[in-house]
Write an enzyme that holds these catalytic residues in place. Structure first.
Site, PDB file in Angstrom:
ATOM      1  N   HIS A   1     -35.207  41.736   4.233  1.00 16.22           N
ATOM      2  CA  HIS A   1     -36.154  41.301   3.299  1.00 16.22           C
ATOM      3  C   HIS A   1     -37.518  42.202   3.623  1.00 16.22           C
ATOM      4  O   HIS A   1     -38.016  42.248   4.613  1.00 16.22           O
ATOM      5  CB  HIS A   1     -36.390  39.748   3.472  1.00 16.22           C
ATOM      6  CG  HIS A   1     -37.827  39.520   2.902  1.00 16.22           C
ATOM      7  ND1 HIS A   1     -37.599  39.375   1.327  1.00 16.22           N
ATOM      8  CD2 HIS A   1     -38.985  39.048   2.844  1.00 16.22           C
ATOM      9  CE1 HIS A   1     -38.607  39.087   0.800  1.00 16.22           C
ATOM     10  NE2 HIS A   1     -39.432  38.790   1.739  1.00 16.22           N
TER      11      HIS A   1
ATOM     12  N   SER B   1     -40.838  33.182   9.594  1.00 17.16           N
ATOM     13  CA  SER B   1     -41.142  32.016   8.605  1.00 17.16           C
ATOM     14  C   SER B   1     -40.041  31.973   7.601  1.00 17.16           C
ATOM     15  O   SER B   1     -39.978  30.884   7.084  1.00 17.16           O
ATOM     16  CB  SER B   1     -42.519  32.065   8.205  1.00 17.16           C
ATOM     17  OG  SER B   1     -42.766  33.302   7.445  1.00 17.16           O
ATOM     18  N   GLU B   2     -39.355  33.241   7.269  1.00 21.20           N
ATOM     19  CA  GLU B   2     -38.435  32.918   5.942  1.00 21.20           C
ATOM     20  C   GLU B   2     -36.986  32.923   6.883  1.00 21.20           C
ATOM     21  O   GLU B   2     -36.045  33.126   6.131  1.00 21.20           O
ATOM     22  CB  GLU B   2     -38.520  34.338   5.132  1.00 21.20           C
ATOM     23  CG  GLU B   2     -39.844  34.140   4.486  1.00 21.20           C
ATOM     24  CD  GLU B   2     -40.371  35.172   3.376  1.00 21.20           C
ATOM     25  OE1 GLU B   2     -39.737  36.256   3.852  1.00 21.20           O
ATOM     26  OE2 GLU B   2     -41.108  35.201   2.753  1.00 21.20           O
TER      27      GLU B   2
ATOM     28  N   THR C   1     -41.778  36.367  13.670  1.00 14.97           N
ATOM     29  CA  THR C   1     -42.981  36.138  12.828  1.00 14.97           C
ATOM     30  C   THR C   1     -44.215  37.203  12.911  1.00 14.97           C
ATOM     31  O   THR C   1     -44.347  37.308  14.275  1.00 14.97           O
ATOM     32  CB  THR C   1     -43.388  34.775  12.370  1.00 14.97           C
ATOM     33  OG1 THR C   1     -44.353  34.545  11.517  1.00 14.97           O
ATOM     34  CG2 THR C   1     -44.060  34.192  13.784  1.00 14.97           C
TER      35      THR C   1
ATOM     36  N   ASN D   1     -38.913  40.981   6.992  1.00 12.70           N
ATOM     37  CA  ASN D   1     -38.150  40.078   8.042  1.00 12.70           C
ATOM     38  C   ASN D   1     -36.708  40.605   7.996  1.00 12.70           C
ATOM     39  O   ASN D   1     -36.034  40.636   6.821  1.00 12.70           O
ATOM     40  CB  ASN D   1     -37.959  38.640   8.047  1.00 12.70           C
ATOM     41  CG  ASN D   1     -38.220  38.252   6.470  1.00 12.70           C
ATOM     42  OD1 ASN D   1     -37.005  37.857   5.941  1.00 12.70           O
ATOM     43  ND2 ASN D   1     -39.419  37.888   6.019  1.00 12.70           N
TER      44      ASN D   1
ATOM     45  N   HIS E   1     -40.969  44.440   1.083  1.00 10.24           N
ATOM     46  CA  HIS E   1     -41.830  44.277   0.203  1.00 10.24           C
ATOM     47  C   HIS E   1     -42.073  46.048  -0.280  1.00 10.24           C
ATOM     48  O   HIS E   1     -43.117  46.380  -0.301  1.00 10.24           O
ATOM     49  CB  HIS E   1     -43.191  43.747   0.202  1.00 10.24           C
ATOM     50  CG  HIS E   1     -42.922  42.380   1.120  1.00 10.24           C
ATOM     51  ND1 HIS E   1     -43.835  42.084   2.041  1.00 10.24           N
ATOM     52  CD2 HIS E   1     -41.901  41.472   0.648  1.00 10.24           C
ATOM     53  CE1 HIS E   1     -43.574  40.830   2.283  1.00 10.24           C
ATOM     54  NE2 HIS E   1     -42.481  40.366   1.600  1.00 10.24           N
TER      55      HIS E   1
ATOM     56  N   HIS F   1     -42.726  38.711  -5.437  1.00 13.47           N
ATOM     57  CA  HIS F   1     -42.497  38.872  -4.152  1.00 13.47           C
ATOM     58  C   HIS F   1     -42.078  40.060  -3.526  1.00 13.47           C
ATOM     59  O   HIS F   1     -42.815  40.829  -2.785  1.00 13.47           O
ATOM     60  CB  HIS F   1     -41.605  37.607  -3.634  1.00 13.47           C
ATOM     61  CG  HIS F   1     -41.382  37.395  -2.240  1.00 13.47           C
ATOM     62  ND1 HIS F   1     -40.877  36.135  -1.629  1.00 13.47           N
ATOM     63  CD2 HIS F   1     -42.013  38.090  -1.150  1.00 13.47           C
ATOM     64  CE1 HIS F   1     -41.106  36.137  -0.370  1.00 13.47           C
ATOM     65  NE2 HIS F   1     -41.768  37.291  -0.182  1.00 13.47           N
TER      66      HIS F   1
END
Length: 204
Positions: free
Chosen positions: A88, A68-69, A38, A23, A90, A152
């Site tokens: 953010h 959601s974050e 989201t 996000n 991954h 995470h």
């Protein structure tokens, strides 16, 4: 807002996050932000998908629901007025460090020394919760700009969208180089303190 959409797409296209993961947000002014919605594959993100929130988390505009974050984003903007953008994601190589708990040696490359000086390693908290957001507070106050999140992924901040994105991609490149070295069982020659000081002096 258009720039945030472009860089969010770039993040997905460069393999810095997966599926609907990750996000991104940008500060509009002292009272509001734009954030990605989201459950969205970032490659297909459009300007009209973006969600406008105030710093209390209330939706001001947008057809979609915000990430959601969002609590993490809102806390960071409240704690650090200098932060203008947050990514953010991954990224696989950085996330491999996040799941192992191993530290990334930033003094392996000149670019990483310059862009990745302020890394914090945060303990695991359930994503999307207030506990997850709150764990950033102490390190934010210390001026940290990069947060590797146990089991995470990673969150990076910047004074611009370009700076935040550059930190994210540079971090992933460094992590990839380190892991390639480890797999080939080659040693890593780190820059010396003298070399780092000369580099920082040249950039000042």
């Amino acid at each position: 807002m258009e720039k945030l959409v472009e860089y969010s797409r770039l993040c997905w296209d460069r393999g810095l996050t997966e599926s609907t993961g990750g996000n991104m947000s940008v500060r509009i002014d002292d009272k509001s932000i734009y954030i990605t919605p989201t459950f969205t594959i970032k490659h297909f993100l459009k300007v009209e998908d973006m969600v406008k929130l105030n710093l209390e988390g209330e939706k001001l505009n947008g057809k979609r629901e915000p990430s959601s974050e969002r609590k993490m984003h809102l806390l960071i903007y409240k704690e650090r007025t200098d932060v203008k953008a947050i990514f953010h994601a991954h990224p696989p190589y950085v996330t491999s460090f996040a799941v192992s708990g191993e530290r990334i040696p930033i003094n392996a490359l000149p670019e990483s020394v310059l862009l990745l000086k302020n890394i914090a390693y945060l303990p695991y908290k359930t994503p999307g919760t207030q506990d997850f957001a709150d764990v950033f507070t102490t390190e934010l106050k210390k001026g940290k700009d990069i947060f590797i999140l146990q089991n995470h992924g990673v969150t990076v901040v910047g004074k611009s969208i370009e700076e935040a994105y550059a930190r994210l991609e540079t971090l992933e490149f460094l992590a990839k180089v380190i892991l390639i070295n480890e797999m080939s069982k080659k040693s890593i020659k780190k820059l010396s303190s003298k070399e780092i000081n000369e580099l920082l002096k040249e950039q000042s």
